[in-house]
Design a protein around this motif. Structure first.
Motif, PDB file in Angstrom:
ATOM      1  N   THR A  30      63.538  -3.085  17.967  1.00 59.88           N
ATOM      2  CA  THR A  30      63.203  -1.823  18.611  1.00 59.88           C
ATOM      3  C   THR A  30      63.640  -1.898  20.060  1.00 59.88           C
ATOM      4  O   THR A  30      63.549  -2.940  20.697  1.00 59.88           O
ATOM      5  N   TYR A  31      64.114  -0.785  20.564  1.00 58.41           N
ATOM      6  CA  TYR A  31      64.571  -0.716  21.941  1.00 58.41           C
ATOM      7  C   TYR A  31      63.827   0.416  22.629  1.00 58.41           C
ATOM      8  O   TYR A  31      63.541   1.441  22.032  1.00 58.41           O
ATOM      9  N   ALA A  32      63.546   0.231  23.894  1.00 56.61           N
ATOM     10  CA  ALA A  32      62.844   1.259  24.649  1.00 56.61           C
ATOM     11  C   ALA A  32      63.416   1.304  26.058  1.00 56.61           C
ATOM     12  O   ALA A  32      63.979   0.332  26.551  1.00 56.61           O
ATOM     13  N   LEU A  33      63.253   2.451  26.685  1.00 57.86           N
ATOM     14  CA  LEU A  33      63.688   2.638  28.059  1.00 57.86           C
ATOM     15  C   LEU A  33      62.449   2.914  28.888  1.00 57.86           C
ATOM     16  O   LEU A  33      61.613   3.735  28.521  1.00 57.86           O
ATOM     17  N   SER A  34      62.348   2.228  29.978  1.00 61.44           N
ATOM     18  CA  SER A  34      61.190   2.380  30.841  1.00 61.44           C
ATOM     19  C   SER A  34      61.085   3.822  31.339  1.00 61.44           C
ATOM     20  O   SER A  34      62.092   4.452  31.661  1.00 61.44           O
ATOM     21  N   PRO A  35      59.866   4.382  31.407  1.00 65.29           N
ATOM     22  CA  PRO A  35      59.715   5.768  31.852  1.00 65.29           C
ATOM     23  C   PRO A  35      60.257   6.021  33.259  1.00 65.29           C
ATOM     24  O   PRO A  35      60.732   7.111  33.553  1.00 65.29           O
ATOM     25  N   ASN A  36      60.221   5.021  34.138  1.00 62.48           N
ATOM     26  CA  ASN A  36      60.727   5.260  35.485  1.00 62.48           C
ATOM     27  C   ASN A  36      62.248   5.155  35.553  1.00 62.48           C
ATOM     28  O   ASN A  36      62.829   5.399  36.594  1.00 62.48           O
ATOM     29  N   ARG A  37      62.922   4.804  34.460  1.00 65.65           N
ATOM     30  CA  ARG A  37      64.373   4.755  34.426  1.00 65.65           C
ATOM     31  C   ARG A  37      64.970   5.981  33.741  1.00 65.65           C
ATOM     32  O   ARG A  37      66.171   6.183  33.755  1.00 65.65           O
ATOM     33  N   GLN A  38      64.156   6.790  33.125  1.00 66.70           N
ATOM     34  CA  GLN A  38      64.650   7.963  32.421  1.00 66.70           C
ATOM     35  C   GLN A  38      64.897   9.094  33.414  1.00 66.70           C
ATOM     36  O   GLN A  38      64.133   9.279  34.356  1.00 66.70           O
ATOM     37  N   ARG A  39      65.952   9.862  33.150  1.00 71.34           N
ATOM     38  CA  ARG A  39      66.254  11.034  33.969  1.00 71.34           C
ATOM     39  C   ARG A  39      66.463  12.204  33.021  1.00 71.34           C
ATOM     40  O   ARG A  39      67.590  12.553  32.689  1.00 71.34           O
ATOM     41  N   PRO A  40      65.403  12.846  32.566  1.00 67.08           N
ATOM     42  CA  PRO A  40      65.552  13.886  31.549  1.00 67.08           C
ATOM     43  C   PRO A  40      66.301  15.115  32.041  1.00 67.08           C
ATOM     44  O   PRO A  40      66.912  15.820  31.254  1.00 67.08           O
ATOM     45  N   PHE A  41      66.291  15.400  33.329  1.00 67.49           N
ATOM     46  CA  PHE A  41      66.969  16.589  33.851  1.00 67.49           C
ATOM     47  C   PHE A  41      68.191  16.238  34.684  1.00 67.49           C
ATOM     48  O   PHE A  41      68.604  17.003  35.551  1.00 67.49           O
ATOM     49  N   ALA A  42      68.783  15.069  34.419  1.00 72.55           N
ATOM     50  CA  ALA A  42      69.967  14.667  35.173  1.00 72.55           C
ATOM     51  C   ALA A  42      71.117  15.619  34.865  1.00 72.55           C
ATOM     52  O   ALA A  42      71.544  15.758  33.730  1.00 72.55           O
ATOM     53  N   GLY A  43      71.628  16.297  35.866  1.00 72.42           N
ATOM     54  CA  GLY A  43      72.753  17.203  35.704  1.00 72.42           C
ATOM     55  C   GLY A  43      72.415  18.510  35.014  1.00 72.42           C
ATOM     56  O   GLY A  43      73.311  19.261  34.651  1.00 72.42           O
TER      57      GLY A  43
END
Length: 96
Positions: A30-43
């Protein structure tokens, strides 16, 4: 019915009621991305402007001409109605 014995057709035990299937699977990554590394509205703002312009440009010729024709027909009908309900219009049609 539904006991803890082997299935009479296949001879395999498939589990008790509500726990059918095999034991828990192994070696699942399983792989996960840390919440502080996500950019949901990037661009999103930049893409929204250009995407809206592109969609408008491709759809304008399907939408505008029917509205122009409908507006011209409605404008003609309103003007004709006002003329026929005026004194010169009634005289022209022969009403007194």
């Amino acid at each position: 019915m539904g006991g803890h014995s082997a299935d009479p057709k296949t001879g395999h035990y498939i589990g008790s009621w509500g726990k059918f299937g095999c034991p828990t699977p192994q070696r699942i990554a399983t792989y996960a991305l840390s919440p502080n590394r996500q950019r949901p509205f990037a661009g999103a703002f930049n893409a929204a402007i250009f995407n809206t312009f592109r969609r408008f440009r491709h759809q304008v010729l399907y939408v505008v001409p029917p509205f122009v024709v409908a507006y011209a027909a409605m404008n003609w009908a309103v003007e004709r109605n006002e003329y026929l309900n005026s004194k010169p219009g009634r005289l022209l049609e022969g009403e007194e």
